[in-house]
Design an enzyme around this catalytic site. Structure first.
Site, PDB file in Angstrom:
ATOM      1  N   LYS A  76      23.669  45.734  27.772  1.00 55.09           N
ATOM      2  CA  LYS A  76      24.194  47.182  27.801  1.00 55.09           C
ATOM      3  C   LYS A  76      23.440  48.146  26.835  1.00 55.09           C
ATOM      4  O   LYS A  76      22.842  47.717  25.969  1.00 55.09           O
ATOM      5  CB  LYS A  76      25.672  46.879  27.276  1.00 55.09           C
ATOM      6  CG  LYS A  76      26.329  46.286  28.361  1.00 55.09           C
ATOM      7  CD  LYS A  76      27.827  46.211  27.835  1.00 55.09           C
ATOM      8  CE  LYS A  76      28.984  45.316  28.508  1.00 55.09           C
ATOM      9  NZ  LYS A  76      29.090  45.893  29.814  1.00 55.09           N
ATOM     10  N   ARG A  89      33.232  38.435  36.286  1.00 53.97           N
ATOM     11  CA  ARG A  89      33.851  37.907  37.774  1.00 53.97           C
ATOM     12  C   ARG A  89      33.411  36.259  37.857  1.00 53.97           C
ATOM     13  O   ARG A  89      33.837  35.725  38.797  1.00 53.97           O
ATOM     14  CB  ARG A  89      33.227  38.559  38.775  1.00 53.97           C
ATOM     15  CG  ARG A  89      31.585  38.643  39.102  1.00 53.97           C
ATOM     16  CD  ARG A  89      31.003  39.790  39.754  1.00 53.97           C
ATOM     17  NE  ARG A  89      31.413  41.124  39.035  1.00 53.97           N
ATOM     18  CZ  ARG A  89      31.029  42.215  39.575  1.00 53.97           C
ATOM     19  NH1 ARG A  89      30.441  42.353  40.936  1.00 53.97           N
ATOM     20  NH2 ARG A  89      31.332  43.597  39.218  1.00 53.97           N
TER      21      ARG A  89
END
Length: 523
Positions: free
Chosen positions: A296, A370
């Site tokens: 990130k 996920r």
């Protein structure tokens, strides 16, 4: 936790350091909103209503004004509280507005010893809203350095639902406000517990530390109205039993991953036990998310300690259900891992095998949530619950689509979640799962891939479609709380900066409604 009681005494007899009132924005002048228990102050409140416009108070949402009781003239001496605090509700006067107003007032009253709330509380729904708002608004993170201001110490909510004081000749009648206040207290404690976990620094709240905390909290509930069973899958068991998603995400971190299973089983008669609903809750618990090798940008990192908010929400709601003795079986799954770019970290291009045997090509290591959720969902539905809800700070796309205060919900059980959220005073918006977006997850190397690299269209929905692959025919809803789970901006209403506890009230309300329907069927 702030102490809370109710009283049917008039404000002049209830005492307190501050008397809290609400006002709705209206044409010409703000309109005071108060409980029937404050009717004895009608003339004084009339003077106050005439005074407010001259103080620049319009009744706008979250607006506050403090008025010395002496400003009411000779009648001010009857108020007893030296100060009146008036909070605006905007153009609304429903329970959501009351909850927010009570929270806004309590937040402003940090350091105050005793506040008397004279907001409308003439029904059980209004009383619950005022009590929940006051308790949640009084929150302060106790581990702050330097120490946070002391929260409001004591709240008295004026309501005609509270029994009249006992006299020498008459015993006090039953208190219809007691169960409302007890639920509000348990809910507020659950919200505070979720906020505390989200606010903890990631070096302190590792996956192992989170699992240990969950065990201690479960042990503290006791076994009065049922049984809480606790189980932890360590890194070896995760690998041996095929939890490739959780193991893969956690393999780059020094602190190993964990999967926690917590089960609440209420104590019921045989007939009611057969009819009891079984709800599975799955929470994303990425205790820190660097993005892994798909790193990130630095500006996105500080808030990533909050990427375990889903697991905190599920844990808190499950423990609240146990404390309330809800007649519904709950299995909670907390998928806990750190996503870090260590030497053993998962690589883009790796293929992992999930708990149900599905193979997944990892195209983006920053789409790790996920992966851990898919493993936990597959394990949850293998036990054949009646419905499964998963809660996750899953996608930045949720924030792009719905902003920072509204969560998205999708799946077959979507509408039931939206209805529960409306009753709980939280904002969830129903979202679709368009079948045509499923092609974004096609992979030439595995059953599916975890992200569509370079394609940002419908990112929240694509993530939901990925998770839908792991629930089979079980009724399911996916709650993406990426925006409202963590407040990086100024506090508002009953919402503090940092962890918000968002989702706990909705989950608890959903469980209560499932329990009520199942037990009505049994009767």
């Amino acid at each position: 936790m702030t102490a809370i009681t109710t009283s049917s005494l008039p404000p002049a007899a209830a005492g307190g350091d501050v008397l809290v009132l609400a006002a709705r924005a209206a044409d010409g002048a703000p309109a005071l909103l108060t409980t029937d228990a404050a009717l004895d102050l009608a003339s004084e409140l009339g003077v106050l209503a005439e005074l407010l416009p001259s103080l620049g108070f319009t009744g706008a949402t979250d607006a506050l004004v403090r008025v010395p009781a002496a400003a009411l003239g000779r009648g001010g001496s009857r108020v007893l509280a030296p100060t009146l605090l008036v909070v605006g509700t905007g153009d609304a006067s429903d329970t959501a507005a009351l909850r927010r107003a009570a929270g806004r007032a309590a937040r402003d009253l940090a350091g105050t010893g005793h506040a008397v709330f004279a907001l409308p509380a003439d029904t059980a729904e209004e009383l619950a809203a005022v009590a929940e708002g006051a308790l949640e608004g009084a929150y302060a993170w106790s581990r702050r350095v330097p120490e946070a201001p002391t929260p409001l110490a004591r709240v008295t909510v004026l309501t005609p639902l509270a029994p009249a004081p006992r006299t020498l000749l008459h015993r006090s009648p039953e208190d219809p406000s007691a169960p409302v206040i007890e639920r509000a207290r348990i809910l507020a404690e659950a919200v505070a517990a979720a906020r505390d976990l989200v606010n903890d620094p990631p070096a302190r709240l590792t996956p192992v530390a989170f699992a240990d905390h969950a065990r201690r909290e479960a042990d503290a509930v006791g076994r009065g109205q049922g049984r809480l069973d606790f189980e932890v899958y360590d890194e070896r068991r995760l690998a041996d039993e095929g939890f490739g998603g959780i193991a893969g995400v956690g393999q780059g971190a020094v602190h190993p991953p964990r999967l926690v299973r917590l089960e609440w089983t209420p104590k019921l008669s045989k007939a009611r036990r057969r009819a009891a609903a079984h709800v599975a809750l799955v929470g994303k618990g990425i205790t820190f998310d660097s993005g892994g090798l798909s790193l990130k940008p630095p500006a996105s990192m500080p808030a990533m300690k909050s990427d375990m908010a889903g697991a905190a929400t599920v844990l808190s709601a499950t423990l609240a259900a146990a404390r309330l003795g809800l007649p519904v079986r709950v299995t909670a799954w907390l998928a806990l891992a750190e996503n870090l770019p260590g030497g053993a970290a998962q690589r883009p291009g790796d293929i992992v095998t999930m708990f149900d045997g599905t193979t997944v090509e990892v195209t983006n290591t920053d789409a790790e949530g996920r992966l851990v959720m898919a493993d936990a969902l597959a394990a949850a539905v293998a036990e054949e619950p009646d419905v499964v809800l998963d809660v996750a700070t899953l996608t930045g796309a949720q924030i792009v689509a719905l902003g920072e205060r509204t969560a998205g919900v999708m799946g077959q059980a979507r509408d039931a979640v939206v209805a529960a959220a409306a009753r709980a005073g939280e904002d969830f918006w129903p979202m679709p799962l368009p079948e045509h977006l499923r092609a974004n997850l096609d992979s030439p190397f595995a059953d599916l891939r975890n992200a569509a690299v370079g394609n940002r269209a419908g990112g929240m929905l694509v993530a939901g479609l990925f998770l839908s692959s792991f629930v089979g025919d079980t009724p399911w809803a996916h709650l993406d709380i990426a925006g409202p789970a963590y407040n990086e901006k100024a506090a508002w209403g009953l919402t503090p900066q940092g962890g918000t506890g968002f989702g706990v009230p909705t989950l608890l309300t959903f469980l209560e409604e499932r329990a009520a329907v199942a037990q009505a069927t049994a009767d």
